[in-house]
Structure formats: C-alpha cells, structure tokens
Design a protein around this motif. Structure first.
Motif, PDB file in Angstrom:
ATOM      1  N   LYS A 144       0.806  -1.217   0.000  1.00  0.00           N
ATOM      2  CA  LYS A 144       0.000   0.000   0.000  1.00  0.00           C
ATOM      3  C   LYS A 144       0.842   1.271   0.000  1.00  0.00           C
ATOM      4  O   LYS A 144       1.953   1.298   0.529  1.00  0.00           O
ATOM      5  CB  LYS A 144      -0.878   0.027   1.258  1.00  0.00           C
ATOM      6  CG  LYS A 144      -2.016  -0.964   1.292  1.00  0.00           C
ATOM      7  CD  LYS A 144      -2.713  -0.869   2.644  1.00  0.00           C
ATOM      8  CE  LYS A 144      -3.933  -1.768   2.715  1.00  0.00           C
ATOM      9  NZ  LYS A 144      -5.043  -1.258   1.919  1.00  0.00           N
ATOM     10  N   LYS A 145       0.268   2.322  -0.541  1.00  0.00           N
ATOM     11  CA  LYS A 145       0.713   3.668  -0.228  1.00  0.00           C
ATOM     12  C   LYS A 145       0.000   4.031   1.067  1.00  0.00           C
ATOM     13  O   LYS A 145      -1.229   3.983   1.157  1.00  0.00           O
ATOM     14  CB  LYS A 145       0.316   4.646  -1.332  1.00  0.00           C
ATOM     15  CG  LYS A 145       0.608   6.101  -0.987  1.00  0.00           C
ATOM     16  CD  LYS A 145       0.029   7.037  -2.027  1.00  0.00           C
ATOM     17  CE  LYS A 145       0.755   6.910  -3.350  1.00  0.00           C
ATOM     18  NZ  LYS A 145       0.276   7.903  -4.344  1.00  0.00           N
ATOM     19  N   MET A 146       0.752   4.393   2.099  1.00  0.00           N
ATOM     20  CA  MET A 146       0.151   4.665   3.399  1.00  0.00           C
ATOM     21  C   MET A 146       0.057   6.164   3.647  1.00  0.00           C
ATOM     22  O   MET A 146       1.005   6.916   3.380  1.00  0.00           O
ATOM     23  CB  MET A 146       0.943   3.961   4.495  1.00  0.00           C
ATOM     24  CG  MET A 146       0.701   2.464   4.477  1.00  0.00           C
ATOM     25  SD  MET A 146       1.664   1.561   5.686  1.00  0.00           S
ATOM     26  CE  MET A 146       3.269   1.627   4.901  1.00  0.00           C
ATOM     27  N   LEU A 147      -1.083   6.588   4.156  1.00  0.00           N
ATOM     28  CA  LEU A 147      -1.385   8.005   4.367  1.00  0.00           C
ATOM     29  C   LEU A 147      -1.208   8.346   5.838  1.00  0.00           C
ATOM     30  O   LEU A 147      -1.719   7.638   6.714  1.00  0.00           O
ATOM     31  CB  LEU A 147      -2.814   8.302   3.907  1.00  0.00           C
ATOM     32  CG  LEU A 147      -3.145   7.867   2.471  1.00  0.00           C
ATOM     33  CD1 LEU A 147      -4.607   8.179   2.138  1.00  0.00           C
ATOM     34  CD2 LEU A 147      -2.212   8.526   1.467  1.00  0.00           C
ATOM     35  N   TRP A 148      -0.522   9.450   6.113  1.00  0.00           N
ATOM     36  CA  TRP A 148      -0.117   9.799   7.472  1.00  0.00           C
ATOM     37  C   TRP A 148      -0.910  10.987   7.995  1.00  0.00           C
ATOM     38  O   TRP A 148      -0.948  12.045   7.379  1.00  0.00           O
ATOM     39  CB  TRP A 148       1.368  10.124   7.485  1.00  0.00           C
ATOM     40  CG  TRP A 148       1.950  10.553   8.799  1.00  0.00           C
ATOM     41  CD1 TRP A 148       2.484  11.765   9.095  1.00  0.00           C
ATOM     42  CD2 TRP A 148       2.104   9.747   9.985  1.00  0.00           C
ATOM     43  NE1 TRP A 148       2.960  11.785  10.379  1.00  0.00           N
ATOM     44  CE2 TRP A 148       2.741  10.559  10.944  1.00  0.00           C
ATOM     45  CE3 TRP A 148       1.763   8.437  10.318  1.00  0.00           C
ATOM     46  CZ2 TRP A 148       3.043  10.089  12.238  1.00  0.00           C
ATOM     47  CZ3 TRP A 148       2.064   7.967  11.599  1.00  0.00           C
ATOM     48  CH2 TRP A 148       2.693   8.789  12.537  1.00  0.00           C
ATOM     49  N   ASP A 149      -1.554  10.800   9.149  1.00  0.00           N
ATOM     50  CA  ASP A 149      -2.221  11.868   9.886  1.00  0.00           C
ATOM     51  C   ASP A 149      -1.210  12.382  10.900  1.00  0.00           C
ATOM     52  O   ASP A 149      -1.016  11.786  11.956  1.00  0.00           O
ATOM     53  CB  ASP A 149      -3.475  11.316  10.567  1.00  0.00           C
ATOM     54  CG  ASP A 149      -4.194  12.349  11.429  1.00  0.00           C
ATOM     55  OD1 ASP A 149      -3.634  13.435  11.660  1.00  0.00           O
ATOM     56  OD2 ASP A 149      -5.317  12.047  11.889  1.00  0.00           O
ATOM     57  N   ASN A 150      -0.568  13.496  10.573  1.00  0.00           N
ATOM     58  CA  ASN A 150       0.544  13.968  11.386  1.00  0.00           C
ATOM     59  C   ASN A 150       0.107  14.421  12.772  1.00  0.00           C
ATOM     60  O   ASN A 150       0.791  14.168  13.762  1.00  0.00           O
ATOM     61  CB  ASN A 150       1.271  15.110  10.667  1.00  0.00           C
ATOM     62  CG  ASN A 150       2.528  15.522  11.398  1.00  0.00           C
ATOM     63  OD1 ASN A 150       3.443  14.729  11.577  1.00  0.00           O
ATOM     64  ND2 ASN A 150       2.571  16.769  11.855  1.00  0.00           N
ATOM     65  N   LYS A 151      -1.029  15.086  12.860  1.00  0.00           N
ATOM     66  CA  LYS A 151      -1.496  15.597  14.152  1.00  0.00           C
ATOM     67  C   LYS A 151      -1.731  14.457  15.132  1.00  0.00           C
ATOM     68  O   LYS A 151      -1.331  14.533  16.301  1.00  0.00           O
ATOM     69  CB  LYS A 151      -2.784  16.406  13.972  1.00  0.00           C
ATOM     70  CG  LYS A 151      -3.328  16.972  15.273  1.00  0.00           C
ATOM     71  CD  LYS A 151      -4.587  17.790  15.031  1.00  0.00           C
ATOM     72  CE  LYS A 151      -5.131  18.339  16.341  1.00  0.00           C
ATOM     73  NZ  LYS A 151      -6.378  19.125  16.133  1.00  0.00           N
ATOM     74  N   ASN A 152      -2.368  13.408  14.667  1.00  0.00           N
ATOM     75  CA  ASN A 152      -2.693  12.277  15.535  1.00  0.00           C
ATOM     76  C   ASN A 152      -1.658  11.151  15.473  1.00  0.00           C
ATOM     77  O   ASN A 152      -1.813  10.132  16.140  1.00  0.00           O
ATOM     78  CB  ASN A 152      -4.070  11.724  15.176  1.00  0.00           C
ATOM     79  CG  ASN A 152      -5.165  12.734  15.458  1.00  0.00           C
ATOM     80  OD1 ASN A 152      -5.309  13.203  16.583  1.00  0.00           O
ATOM     81  ND2 ASN A 152      -5.923  13.095  14.432  1.00  0.00           N
ATOM     82  N   MET A 153      -0.638  11.330  14.661  1.00  0.00           N
ATOM     83  CA  MET A 153       0.464  10.383  14.531  1.00  0.00           C
ATOM     84  C   MET A 153      -0.040   8.970  14.248  1.00  0.00           C
ATOM     85  O   MET A 153       0.214   8.022  14.998  1.00  0.00           O
ATOM     86  CB  MET A 153       1.360  10.398  15.780  1.00  0.00           C
ATOM     87  CG  MET A 153       2.039  11.713  16.042  1.00  0.00           C
ATOM     88  SD  MET A 153       3.434  11.566  17.191  1.00  0.00           S
ATOM     89  CE  MET A 153       4.658  10.814  16.126  1.00  0.00           C
TER      90      MET A 153
END
Length: 485
Positions: free
Chosen positions: A451-460
C-alpha cells in the motif's frame, strides 16, 4: 536484589525528576572573581558533561567535547566495562557508573549536560530524563528509535528550555548552507524530486534471530543494555555493533546513514513532516521459491518513497526516494560516465525545475550538474558557516549550552532533528509494514498489497492501514517508564 532496590519505581522517579530539576536550578555557582586569577574560567564558563554510552562513538563524542576547551567530562556511564575502558583511562577523574538512572539520581547537581551515545532503543528515555532535570542534551543520530519518541523529545526541548543537538555532524558542514544559497538564488528552480542512497548495511540483516543463547560476558550488564527492549537471552555478535540490524534495538541503514544523507533536503528546503509513504523491500530466500519472513530483522535492502508538502522555501511538493543495500538511482544524464555519483556508495541528488545538484555523505562537496556549471557560479555567501564545519559540531553545542537556552544557534536542534528523525522512522514503518503485507498477501482482508500509506501527522497515525500503527510507538519493558513530558 540490592541493585533493584536502588532503582526507584516509576512514580517515585517522575516525582524525583520534577523536584530535582528545581533543585538544580537553585544551585549556586561561585563567581569568577572569588576563584579567579588571570585566564581563569569560572564554573559558569565551562560545561560539565556526563557521558552515557562512552565506548565506540561515545568515546569519540566525549573526546570532542573535551577538545573544545570549554567542557569537562565529569561523569562516565556505560553498561560494558570493556567498551568504556579507553574513556575511563582518558578521563580518570570522571566518576564511573553503569546505570544512568543511578548517576542522575546521585549526581544531578554536579553536571550541566548529558551526551547520549547508546544503541538507538535507549536514546529517548535517557535524553528525556536529563531534560527533565534541566540538563542540556547531545544525542547521537538517529535521535530516537520510534516516531512517538521523536515527537516527545521535540516537544520536551521547548518545554524544558534546554540546548539540544543531535549528533549529525554534517548539519554543521558548509554544504547545506551553500546548497540553500544556490536554491534561493534560483540555480535549480523549485525542487520536486530527491534521491538519497547508501551502500549500508555493512552488518547482517534479513536473517533469523540466533537460536542459541550464549554466556553473558562478565564485564557486560545485559539487563541494563536491554533497557527498554524486550527481555531476551544474550547472543554472540550482537554487542557492540550488529544490534543495528535488529528492530528491537536498531533502525537499520536508515538509522545509520539517513540523518547524514537526508539532513540536506530538510535544512535546504525546510521540509517538516511527510504526508504519505510507500516501500518495497529486498527479498531473502530460504529455499528456491519462498521468501523468508524475519520480522525481527531489518531487510537487506529497501526503496522507500516519502512525499512532503511545499514549504516557504520551496514552491513544489517534494517526492523523496530513499535507497539502501547498494541500490542507487539512475545516474543523471548530465553526469559523465567516469564522473563519481555522490561519493560512490552514498549520496543525495536534488532535481529541480531548472537543474540538478548533488552532494556526498554529510552534505559534503555539493556540486551543480553538469559539473562544468560549477566554474562559473558565484553566489554570495548568505548564511554564516560553522567554525570547523563538521568538527565544530561539538564545540558549537558546548558554547551554546554555556550561553544558555535561546542565546546561540546550533545546527541540529531537536526542532530540526525531531522532524528529520520522524521522516526516517516513517520510512522504517513502511518497510516493516511491507513485511506484514507480504506475510498476509493471500489473505482477502488485505486487497492490493504494498500500500501507499497516508499519514495523519497531528494524531500520529496511518489512516488506511491500521496494522502499521504498531510501529509508531513500542511498549517498553516492565520496569522502564513510558515517556511523559
């Protein structure tokens, strides 16, 4: 056991750290005129350093602090009497401890700063303990083992107002400053693609954990060496070097070389946090057709792609490619067949809308491409160079710590080193998640592997592949505090 009784439990230790930080702040230093004489340096003009992990790289670290002429090595701490022997001989007046917790409990009034040069898995807990005592910290690269730890230390540096520096000497070289001047002068346009590559690992990876336990050397405190890591039997050839290839302790080729090769993109372009990541990993075959699955060990090679949003310094989103295990990007067409790409085994290549530039390990020897361009480029020097370059990285931190928080700049403060480390560890998260996807490739609950993984930076957290989130923050072994700022 007596040793166990000497170590406070988690809640008591946290209370201690809070109260002792106040006590340390109240500690009075005798002024220069009372002690003085011509040329005398008062205690307030010198930095008293405690070294944790003083063999190997730690040995050279504390030697370089002392070489600055403004630091005294006051305490030495190491779990291995063999590895620490040269440092104990070099600094015979420094009191020696095996347990950093005992040293900080007993001696916190007697030093100003802590240098951490242990294996990666214990960086964060030692550094945070020092910062909570109000001590300035120098931490070897990579800053931490886990993404969560990197964020904690970044926040802690601001909260506790101490001078921080990651041991990423190339950040003090002229290269990053020169390349930033070139980019800001428009010589290569907006950067949209970056390649960084290394010939590491040069230690075993992609292998199963040894099945045979061995006798622990009498000079080594194995329990203290494990620290936050899970309890395991001692095995040969792990200490002092090959731990780098095991996920419980090290961070692989990315941890070893990533800071040296990706620091330039961060300092030149002002990159911060990635938004997505994907990886492919070199296979290890245990028979003619089957891929070995060794989740405890880093892979023999990998290619990771990270995407970063545009910044105030660069008007384009950036795709950054990391390659290790000897994998290299295609040579730029502007580079002649016999001209060296990077430094041969390692390098960083910037591709912009108007041209390309490259550098070697430690951001050294930056060059525009084709190489003939470098003869006619005269961009004014805009950013002050660090005295001594990479060698001055140590003295820079010593002098900034003596001056006090916020008084002097350093090249790799946690404000920069934290996000840089997170990028490396996000790449490692993708590498480890790739292995999970390979393992579950025939499971219908994992449609579309790799997969291409998507990162939610605020919630890590990774938002589209929850199994990857186990690699954001590990669980420490019982008896070792989780990080809390």
């Amino acid at each position: 056991m007596k040793k166990d009784k000497e170590i406070k439990n988690a809640s008591n230790r946290r209370d201690f750290l809070k109260t002792s930080a106040i006590a340390a702040a109240a500690f009075m230093i005798v002024p220069r005129h009372v002690l003085g004489g011509p040329g005398f340096l008062a205690p307030s003009d010198r930095l008293l350093v405690a070294g944790v992990g003083v063999g190997g790289k730690g040995e050279s670290d504390i030697a370089n602090f002392a070489k600055s002429g403004k630091a005294d090595i006051a305490f030495l701490c190491d779990v291995d009497d063999r590895r620490s022997a040269p440092s104990r001989k070099a600094f015979p007046k420094a009191k020696y401890y095996k347990d950093w917790r005992e040293m900080m409990d007993k001696e916190h009034k007697n030093f100003d700063a802590v240098s951490v040069s242990t294996p990666d898995h214990n960086h964060a807990i030692i550094a945070l303990g020092a910062m909570q005592l109000g001590k300035h910290v120098y931490v070897q690269k990579p800053l931490t083992h886990d993404l969560y730890e990197a964020r904690v230390l970044t926040n802690a540096a601001a909260k506790y107002k101490v001078v921080t520096q990651m041991g990423n000497q190339g950040a003090s070289n002229d290269g990053p400053r020169q390349m930033r001047e070139w980019v800001e002068a428009g010589l290569i346009g907006d950067v949209h693609t970056i390649y960084a590559w290394t010939d590491r690992p040069v230690w075993p990876q992609g292998i199963p954990w040894p099945s045979k336990a061995e006798s622990i050397p009498k000079e080594l405190d194995w329990d203290l060496w494990l620290g936050t890591a899970p309890q395991k039997d001692y095995v040969n050839k792990l200490v002092p070097f090959n731990w780098r290839g095991w996920w419980d302790y090290g961070t692989g080729a990315l941890g070893d070389m990533g800071c040296h090769l990706i620091e330039a993109p961060f300092s030149v372009l002002g990159l911060k946090y990635a938004t997505e990541v994907e990886a492919s990993v070199g296979s290890v075959y245990v028979d003619e057709f089957k891929r070995g699955y060794f989740p405890e060990s880093c892979p023999p090679s990998s290619h990771v792609t990270l995407k970063f949003p545009k910044t105030e310094r660069n008007a384009s989103d950036v795709e950054l490619h990391w390659m290790d295990g000897g994998i290299q990007p295609q040579r730029p067409e502007e580079l002649e067949a016999d001209e060296t790409f990077g430094d041969g085994g390692n390098g960083t290549l910037f591709i912009g809308t108007k041209g390309k530039m490259m550098c070697e390990t430690y951001s050294a020897n930056p060059k525009l491409l084709p190489l003939s361009r470098n003869k006619d480029i005269h961009v004014p020097e805009k950013y002050a160079r660090v005295k001594g370059g990479a060698d001055g990285h140590y003295a820079q931190w010593v002098e900034a710590a003596i001056a006090g928080y916020g008084k002097q700049n350093v090249s790799s403060p946690f404000e920069i080193a934290g996000p840089l480390t997170e990028a490396l560890l996000m790449a490692n998260l993708a590498i480890r998640s790739f292995d999970i996807q390979v393992k579950n490739g025939n499971n219908t609950s994992y449609p579309g592997r790799y997969k291409k993984m998507l990162w939610d930076n605020k919630n890590m957290k990774i938002t589209n592949f929850d199994e990857a989130n186990q690699f954001v923050k590990r669980t420490y072994r019982n008896g070792w505090d989780d990080l809390k700022v």
